[in-house]
Scaffold this active site. Structure first.
Site, mmCIF file in Angstrom:
data_model
loop_
_atom_site.group_PDB
_atom_site.id
_atom_site.type_symbol
_atom_site.label_atom_id
_atom_site.label_comp_id
_atom_site.label_asym_id
_atom_site.label_seq_id
_atom_site.Cartn_x
_atom_site.Cartn_y
_atom_site.Cartn_z
ATOM 1 C CB THR A 135 -1.428 -0.072 1.194
ATOM 2 O OG1 THR A 135 -1.812 -0.659 1.548
ATOM 3 C CG2 THR A 135 -1.439 1.467 0.698
ATOM 4 C CB SER A 146 2.219 -8.021 1.022
ATOM 5 O OG SER A 146 0.661 -7.850 1.824
ATOM 6 C CB THR A 206 -0.246 -3.589 5.806
ATOM 7 O OG1 THR A 206 -1.571 -3.943 5.361
ATOM 8 C CG2 THR A 206 0.123 -2.756 6.404
ATOM 9 C CG ASP A 207 -3.928 -7.452 3.436
ATOM 10 O OD1 ASP A 207 -3.803 -6.565 4.068
ATOM 11 O OD2 ASP A 207 -4.045 -7.245 2.190
#
EC number: 3.5.1.1
Length: 335
Positions: free
Chosen positions: A12, A54, A85-86
């Site tokens: 992101t 990700s 972040t995932d």
């Protein structure tokens, strides 16, 4: 000035809006141009490694990242990796095992809003990551929302909040306040006493099951027929599995006898599993399952993938899980 390497992988923080939603589109040069003096206190080198959401980062990409870090470690005082972040917690965990004993800080960070967004959290997260990378403490960490978390203890707990990650069953490695960056020595990885050697072999044939009431035990037959070598089970509470009507315990016995490594941890995010407490847990232990104790699911899955990449011997896998390699599990007399 401390020499810091910034490796970009997408996520992101590097995304831009398209007709199909946010897509990584900003390269390292573009990101560096938006740091607004954040890197003035460091000698910064930026390298593009990947440009991926990700969700698409998988074991092959973990190996690419690990090799880039390992090859660069002698030329820099610290390394920062921007990442979506995932799956950041998975990447941080597996890097902790593949780069065990690394002498410099390796800090993963990202953001919930792209760095080009006027309200981005990316700049603050990078500020924290740079400070940790320059701090001289070896190990793998996640920096987010003015907190630094040991990589193998990080879990993403919020989808959109800036306070996206928590340190589960472990104190924060460091925190930012008006007093500056305050390190927690007891939360930092213990020195392994061995030189860092890249151990990036992984077994991709590992499956994760969240136990639900009434789960059909035949799923283990299916996993064996698909040649899975390991399974992580998120069991109930402190380690409960059903064995009335649908006998999971018997199937676990068959799986272990067939050479499958079975790790069982708790669905509960906090505190540890303990299979000695209840009949169901003791039955599972008797069949050869491996306890996950207070490991996060991300750490349990990646440690199993990594362990099976190092050895085909089930007893050696069991021995690896009985030790804390990088702070991923609390070792005491119960292990």
């Amino acid at each position: 000035m401390k020499k810091i390497l910034l490796l970009t992988t997408g996520g992101t923080i590097a995304s831009r809006p398209t007709e199909e939603g946010l897509v990584p589109g900003l390269d390292g040069g573009g990101m560096a141009a938006r740091l607004y003096g954040l890197a003035d206190n460091y000698s910064l080198t930026v390298r593009d490694l990947l440009s991926m959401d990700s969700s698409n980062i998988q074991p092959e990409e973990w190996q690419v990242i690990a090799r880039a870090v390992y090859e660069s470690r002698v030329d820099f005082d610290g390394i920062v990796i921007t990442h979506g972040t995932d799956t950041m917690a998975y990447t941080a965990s597996v890097l902790s095992f593949m780069l065990r004993g690394i002498e410099i800080p390796v800090v993963l960070t990202g953001s919930q809003l792209p760095i080009e967004h006027p309200l981005t959290d990316g700049l603050e997260n990078l500020r924290t990551a740079f400070a940790m990378a320059a701090g001289g403490v070896g190990g793998v960490f996640v920096a987010f929302d003015r907190k630094v978390i040991l990589g193998c203890r990080a879990v993403k707990t919020r989808t959109t909040g800036f306070d996206a990650f928590e340190s589960v069953n472990w104190p924060l490695a460091a925190q930012i306040s008006a007093a500056g960056m305050m390190l927690r020595p007891e939360a930092l990885p213990a020195a392994s006493g061995e030189p860092c050697i890249l151990r990036d072999a992984l077994c991709r044939d590992v499956f994760l099951i969240k136990l639900t009431p009434g789960l059909n035990p035949e799923i283990f037959d299916m996993l064996l027929s698909m040649h899975y070598r390991g399974v992580v089970i998120e069991a109930f509470g402190a380690g409960g599995l059903h064995f009335i009507r649908r006998d999971l315990i018997a199937k676990l016995h068959a799986a272990v006898q067939a050479g499958m490594a079975v790790v069982v941890c708790s669905q509960c995010l906090y505190e540890r599993s303990d299979f000695s407490l209840y009949q169901a847990g003791q039955k599972a232990l008797a069949e050869g399952v491996i306890q996950g104790y207070d490991m996060t699911t991300e750490a349990a899955v990646t440690k199993l993938m990594w362990s099976l990449g190092q050895t085909d011997d089930p007893e050696q896998v069991r021995a690896l899980f009985a030790r804390s390699l990088c702070g991923e599990v609390t070792v005491d007399k119960g292990i």
